[in-house]
Scaffold this motif. Structure first.
Motif, short mmCIF file in Angstrom:
data_model
loop_
_atom_site.label_atom_id
_atom_site.label_comp_id
_atom_site.label_asym_id
_atom_site.label_seq_id
_atom_site.Cartn_x
_atom_site.Cartn_y
_atom_site.Cartn_z
N LEU A 1 0.82 -1.20 0.00
CA LEU A 1 0.00 0.00 0.00
C LEU A 1 0.86 1.26 0.00
CD1 LEU A 1 -2.97 -0.68 2.46
CD2 LEU A 1 -2.72 -1.26 0.05
N THR A 2 0.46 2.21 -0.85
CA THR A 2 1.11 3.53 -0.91
C THR A 2 0.04 4.60 -0.77
OG1 THR A 2 2.76 2.65 -2.43
CG2 THR A 2 2.58 5.05 -2.27
N ASP A 3 0.25 5.55 0.12
CA ASP A 3 -0.71 6.64 0.32
C ASP A 3 -0.73 7.55 -0.91
OD1 ASP A 3 -2.28 8.77 1.19
OD2 ASP A 3 -1.37 8.84 3.18
N VAL A 4 -1.91 7.66 -1.54
CA VAL A 4 -2.06 8.53 -2.72
C VAL A 4 -3.19 9.54 -2.49
CG1 VAL A 4 -1.06 6.94 -4.40
CG2 VAL A 4 -3.51 6.78 -3.86
N THR A 5 -3.39 9.93 -1.25
CA THR A 5 -4.42 10.91 -0.93
C THR A 5 -3.98 12.30 -1.37
OG1 THR A 5 -4.90 9.61 1.06
CG2 THR A 5 -5.90 11.79 0.91
N ALA A 6 -4.82 12.97 -2.13
CA ALA A 6 -4.49 14.35 -2.52
C ALA A 6 -4.40 15.22 -1.27
CB ALA A 6 -5.57 14.89 -3.46
N PRO A 7 -3.39 16.08 -1.17
CA PRO A 7 -3.20 16.87 0.05
C PRO A 7 -4.32 17.87 0.31
CG PRO A 7 -1.67 17.56 -1.67
CD PRO A 7 -2.33 16.32 -2.17
N THR A 8 -5.15 18.13 -0.69
CA THR A 8 -6.19 19.16 -0.54
C THR A 8 -7.57 18.57 -0.25
OG1 THR A 8 -6.52 19.11 -2.95
CG2 THR A 8 -5.00 20.76 -2.07
N VAL A 9 -7.67 17.28 0.07
CA VAL A 9 -9.00 16.71 0.29
C VAL A 9 -9.67 17.41 1.47
CG1 VAL A 9 -8.51 14.45 -0.71
CG2 VAL A 9 -8.07 14.83 1.72
N PRO A 10 -10.96 17.77 1.32
CA PRO A 10 -11.66 18.52 2.36
C PRO A 10 -12.32 17.59 3.37
CG PRO A 10 -13.07 18.31 0.46
CD PRO A 10 -11.78 17.61 0.09
N PRO A 11 -12.74 18.13 4.51
CA PRO A 11 -13.57 17.34 5.42
C PRO A 11 -14.84 16.88 4.71
CG PRO A 11 -12.83 19.36 6.49
CD PRO A 11 -12.47 19.49 5.04
N VAL A 12 -15.32 15.71 5.08
CA VAL A 12 -16.53 15.18 4.44
C VAL A 12 -17.77 15.88 4.97
CG1 VAL A 12 -17.94 13.12 4.09
CG2 VAL A 12 -15.44 12.95 4.04
N THR B 1 -2.54 11.16 -7.48
CA THR B 1 -3.27 11.15 -6.22
C THR B 1 -4.78 11.13 -6.49
OG1 THR B 1 -3.24 13.57 -6.05
CG2 THR B 1 -1.40 12.34 -5.04
N VAL B 2 -5.54 11.02 -5.40
CA VAL B 2 -7.00 10.86 -5.49
C VAL B 2 -7.68 11.85 -4.56
CG1 VAL B 2 -8.92 9.25 -5.32
CG2 VAL B 2 -6.64 8.40 -5.94
N GLY B 3 -8.73 12.49 -5.06
CA GLY B 3 -9.56 13.38 -4.25
C GLY B 3 -11.02 12.98 -4.38
N TYR B 4 -11.91 13.87 -4.00
CA TYR B 4 -13.34 13.59 -4.08
C TYR B 4 -14.14 14.88 -4.03
CZ TYR B 4 -12.50 13.80 1.00
OH TYR B 4 -12.09 14.16 2.25
N ARG B 5 -15.40 14.76 -4.51
CA ARG B 5 -16.33 15.88 -4.43
C ARG B 5 -17.68 15.37 -3.98
NH1 ARG B 5 -20.22 16.57 -8.19
NH2 ARG B 5 -20.26 15.13 -9.96
N LEU B 6 -18.39 16.19 -3.24
CA LEU B 6 -19.71 15.81 -2.74
C LEU B 6 -20.73 15.88 -3.86
CD1 LEU B 6 -21.62 15.16 -0.35
CD2 LEU B 6 -21.89 17.64 -0.05
N VAL B 7 -21.51 14.81 -4.04
CA VAL B 7 -22.58 14.78 -5.03
C VAL B 7 -23.91 15.12 -4.37
CG1 VAL B 7 -23.82 13.35 -6.71
CG2 VAL B 7 -21.34 13.07 -6.41
#
Length: 379
Positions: A147-158, A210-216
């Motif tokens: 496992l390698t951490d690929v979390t985008a540094p800018t991910v916001p609180p959910v 890296t990987v991020g996300y957005r609220l739908v």
């Protein structure tokens, strides 16, 4: 050993099977084929508490598959199919010394997501301490660990609007992943601790692989229920805490989300959160009036009016699917209140149970041959 495996989180002390009905006779019991080393939820043990596993199947060589498991403040543990630890990853700290530390609650997998560095399998984790999702690329043969951490540094609180809210810990809790067959887009469904809210997050490729996300969108499940006798009932809990969801799973065949509201039962709805939720089974305690005692921090139940289900004892905890192909298989639910598991036919709401178990808090993961579990269901 093959990848046909069920991995169960629980206390390391063995418990005998309990006879709670199943037409007649005791519940079927299946003996684990392997068990991880004990984790300890104290400072000496790194505050590690075995909680939620996910099985990553190595399609090229199934015997070299992996189990990725959360250990709460202890971070992540990765095991081979012999229950031997191959990697340990710490949870991140909070932004300041007085802020809540990272605490990994649930984990699920996304397969072959398109990133800027190419397609990758991902382990997705709810960091309850920091109210964020974290992402780990899976590479079975990477020298430093799979496992390698690929979390985008800018991910916001959910869910939280500030660090102060994060520190209150009404944060990202339960988790399920889902890839929409029609669009190829990948999502995470996340529940909020001490609340009834579910959030649908689209996973997005970010720079540098890296990987991020957005609220739908979000959906709120009920916290109060109208009973057949005309009265209103809410599950008992600490003042201000609503009945939360933890265990969730999406059926990839039709995009159906199953969500376990711990003190209520199992809900079914569309994974995109656009349909009305349907309560498909209730816990035995459903409808039982209870009073919270602030001194003991426990609920004292009253008389049972008989509106509950037959298979689940609160809390409804983990949910997963057993796929037997062609749409056949089971929804598997852990019934934490009586240390059993209930199985539901994916087409017919039926099931029966098989047990699981529980002074330094000692936890671990038991590896069970899934074939033997299915054989027990057919007996």
């Amino acid at each position: 050993m093959t990848a046909a495996l069920a991995v169960l989180a629980g206390l390391t002390a063995a418990a005998p099977a309990t006879a709670q009905g199943r037409k007649s006779g005791p519940l079927p019991a299946v003996t684990p084929v392997a068990q991880t080393a004990t984790l300890f939820d104290d400072e000496e043990g790194g505050n590690a508490n075995a909680d939620d596993p996910a099985i990553w199947r190595n399609s090229a060589d199934p015997d070299r598959s992996l189990v990725v498991a959360t250990a709460k403040q202890g971070g992540l543990r990765v095991y081979d199919l012999g229950a031997r630890q191959v990697q340990a990853l710490p949870a991140p700290s909070g932004p300041g010394p007085d802020d809540s530390p990272g605490r990994f609650n649930n984990v699920d997998l996304v397969h072959r997501m398109r990133l800027s560095a190419g397609r990758a399998d991902l382990a997705v984790v709810t960091d309850r301490g920091n109210d964020r999702l974290r992402f780990y690329r899976v590479d079975r043969d990477r020298p430093g660990g799979p496992l390698t951490d690929v979390t985008a540094p800018t991910v916001p609180p959910v869910f939280s609007a500030s660090q102060e809210e994060i520190n209150d810990q009404r944060t990202a809790y339960g988790l399920a992943t889902w890839t929409d067959k029609a669009t190829g887009r990948s999502y995470s469904l996340v529940s909020r601790r001490h609340e009834t809210r579910l959030a649908l997050l689209e996973l997005t490729a970010a720079p540098g692989g890296t990987v991020g996300y957005r609220l739908v969108r979000t959906l709120d499940l009920p916290s109060s229920f109208r009973l057949p006798n005309g009265t209103s009932w809410s599950p008992c809990g600490e003042p201000g805490e609503r009945p939360q969801v933890e265990g969730m799973v999406v059926d990839p065949a039709d995009g159906t989300l199953y969500a376990g509201q711990e003190d209520v039962g199992i809900w079914r709805m569309r994974a995109d959160l656009t349909s009305a939720p349907v309560l498909v089974d209730r816990v035995r305690e459903y409808g039982v009036p209870a009073t919270y005692d602030e001194n003991t921090e426990e609920c004292t139940p009253g008389a049972d009016p008989g509106f509950g289900g037959r298979r689940l004892s609160a809390d409804v905890e983990g949910l997963t699917l057993v796929d037997e192909g062609d749409g056949d298989g089971y929804l598997m639910a852990s019934s934490q209140g009586d240390n059993t598991f209930a199985f539901y036919d994916r087409e017919h709401k039926d099931g029966h149970d098989a047990p699981e178990d529980g002074p330094r808090t000692a936890t671990g993961f038991k590896f069970v041959d899934l074939g033997k579990v299915l054989d027990a269901l057919d007996d």
